[in-house]
Design a protein around this motif. Structure first.
Motif, PDB file in Angstrom:
ATOM      1  N   GLY A 136       0.824  -1.200   0.000  1.00 52.24           N
ATOM      2  CA  GLY A 136       0.000   0.000   0.000  1.00 52.24           C
ATOM      3  C   GLY A 136       0.857   1.248   0.000  1.00 52.24           C
ATOM      4  N   GLU A 155       2.018  -1.337  -4.763  1.00 49.62           N
ATOM      5  CA  GLU A 155       0.741  -0.624  -4.831  1.00 49.62           C
ATOM      6  C   GLU A 155      -0.054  -1.159  -6.012  1.00 49.62           C
ATOM      7  OE1 GLU A 155      -2.485   1.426  -5.012  1.00 49.62           O
ATOM      8  OE2 GLU A 155      -1.163   1.718  -3.277  1.00 49.62           O
ATOM      9  N   THR A 206      -3.015  -1.002   4.004  1.00 53.65           N
ATOM     10  CA  THR A 206      -4.049  -1.083   2.965  1.00 53.65           C
ATOM     11  C   THR A 206      -5.397  -0.503   3.378  1.00 53.65           C
ATOM     12  OG1 THR A 206      -4.328  -3.378   3.709  1.00 53.65           O
ATOM     13  CG2 THR A 206      -3.053  -3.020   1.706  1.00 53.65           C
ATOM     14  N   TRP A 253      -8.945  -1.355   1.899  1.00 58.72           N
ATOM     15  CA  TRP A 253      -8.681  -2.480   0.997  1.00 58.72           C
ATOM     16  C   TRP A 253      -8.146  -3.710   1.737  1.00 58.72           C
ATOM     17  CZ3 TRP A 253      -9.230   2.295  -0.933  1.00 58.72           C
ATOM     18  CH2 TRP A 253      -9.843   2.428  -2.176  1.00 58.72           C
TER      19      TRP A 253
END
Length: 459
Positions: free
Chosen positions: A37, A62, A236, A239
């Motif tokens: 991330g 990413e 994250t 996500w």
């Protein structure tokens, strides 16, 4: 680059140089630390790790481009707010720990501004503070109560009467407000992309367009190869729900925004915000706004539906009904904007832990994590990055002893109970706000909402 144009006003303001996209991972590789991330949490972690030990091999992976998540879509508040109140922190961790956490958050706002200035990141950082408006009696009572409670933890907000509010912002129907200096306005995508340049110059590696499929001790499996590392950092946020083993760690709740066309000076004379103040009010269903660096009014709020199964899809980033609701609320606050064009509509998911308590930590197996910011992530991610850097370099500091270190939020309920609970809370907030606006009395749902929000102060 084509994929992120239109992602938010902030990305649309970037030029091509600021949006140079790095290549995906090219097969299996190794690193000392792999960070999953490349939002603000991941970038600040890399920044402070390399400050502490420039010899470290730090790799960020990413799935799209750095800042694709909440970091590049946020409201642009660098705020000392936390989604969990000082009183709730004190109940969970003790008084001294709560005072230390509040002080660390105030310091984080200063740190972001200082780091941006030191690294010559032109992100429009302006220390204008924030104004929390009260437009009915229950809101005024809540604002006054929160100011009083915050003083006990070292927060220095000030109550303003209706006339004094006008020195900051000239919204319609205001009875009073609280003003806190502990907030800055900034352009979040420029902060993100500026940090990318800084950490790469310090020796970090960044693989964009690289999706992490599985995190495990000492390894991250991606769709472009496996990274083996001593430490794995999960950065994250919302996500996280897409990763095996983390599907119930947070609920991805959508927050949406609109932005006007650039406004002429005579309109700003009627609105105020001349010192780059941010603003909100004390309703239950949050709204927030700022005067942007190019003279727009960017305004956002909660209210978009939670999607069954913690689903995250590009089609959820906008919602015509919510956008129209935001426009109506904006015009209600500032009638001068009635005929102004709305040029941008965007949004994205924020990560909400079950107890609304953000956390940061490092497990014995070498997996580190940070998140659960509930939308208050710009300053909080900086504090998280500094704390993770200390944990990963085995430094015993005041940051590693803060009460959010090692905190474990309970998992969210399985579906469809999760969907039903979050949807009910959203609808209850709407009903409570309407009731309080109509009657001038505190809604009977207010205590229920406080319980559902885990002791949150509403930020």
């Amino acid at each position: 680059m084509t994929e992120v144009r239109g992602l938010s006003l902030w990305f649309d303001q970037l030029d091509d140089r600021e949006l140079v996209v790095r290549e995906p991972l090219d097969g299996d590789t190794q690193a000392d630390v792999v960070i999953v991330g490349a939002g603000l949490t991941g970038l600040w972690t890399a920044y402070y790790l390399l400050e502490a030990d420039p010899s470290l091999d730090v790799l960020l992976v990413e799935q799209v481009v750095a800042g694709f998540g909440a970091s590049g879509r946020a409201g642009g508040w660098c705020s000392a707010q936390l989604p969990v109140s000082g009183d709730a922190l004190a109940r969970a961790h003790g008084w001294e720990a709560a005072v230390a956490m509040r002080a660390a958050m105030r310091d984080a706002v200063v740190e972001v501004g200082g780091a941006a200035a030191a690294e010559l990141i032109d992100c429009g950082f302006a220390y204008g503070g924030t104004v929390t408006l009260a437009r009915n009696r229950p809101q005024l009572e809540r604002v006054a109560s929160e100011v009083s409670a915050g003083l006990a933890f070292g927060d220095e907000a000030t109550m303003l009467d209706a006339d004094a509010v006008r020195a900051h912002v000239r919204a319609d129907g205001v009875l009073g407000a609280a003003y806190s200096a502990d907030c800055a306005r900034l352009q979040p995508a420029r902060l993100v992309r500026g940090l990318v340049d800084v950490v790469l110059a310090r020796g970090a590696r960044l693989a964009e367009g690289t999706r992490a499929m599985r995190l495990s001790p000492r390894a991250v499996v991606t769709d472009h190869g496996t990274v083996r590392a001593r430490y794995v950092v999960r950065a994250t946020e919302a996500w996280s729900t897409q990763l095996p083993g983390s599907r119930r760690s947070v609920a991805p709740v959508y927050s949406l925004m609109i932005a006007t066309a650039p406004l002429p000076d005579h309109v700003w004379d009627e609105i105020g915000l001349g010192q780059a103040e941010t603003f909100t009010d004390a309703r239950h269903l949050l709204v927030y706004g700022q005067r942007t660096t190019d003279g727009r009014l960017a305004f956002g709020g909660r209210g978009a539906p939670y999607h069954l199964g913690s689903a995250i899809r590009p089609s959820f980033d906008t919602d015509a009904l919510v956008s129209e609701h935001l426009r109506r609320e904006l015009v209600e606050l500032f009638p001068v904007l009635r005929d102004v064009e709305v040029t941008h509509r965007w949004g994205g998911p924020i990560g909400v832990p079950r107890d609304w308590h953000p956390s940061v930590g490092l497990d014995e197996d070498g997996i580190a994590w940070a998140g659960g910011y509930v939308g208050d992530g710009i300053a909080t991610s900086n504090l998280a990055g500094r704390t993770l850097a200390d944990l990963l370099t085995d430094a015993d500091t005041a940051l590693t002893r803060l009460p959010w270190v090692g905190h474990r939020s309970p998992e969210w309920e399985p579906e469809p109970v999760r969907w039903a609970g979050i949807t009910a809370a959203r609808r209850a907030a709407v009903i409570a706000d309407r009731t309080e606006s109509r009657t001038g009395r505190t809604s009977r749902l207010a205590p229920v909402l406080d319980a559902l929000l885990g002791g949150s102060d509403g930020s």
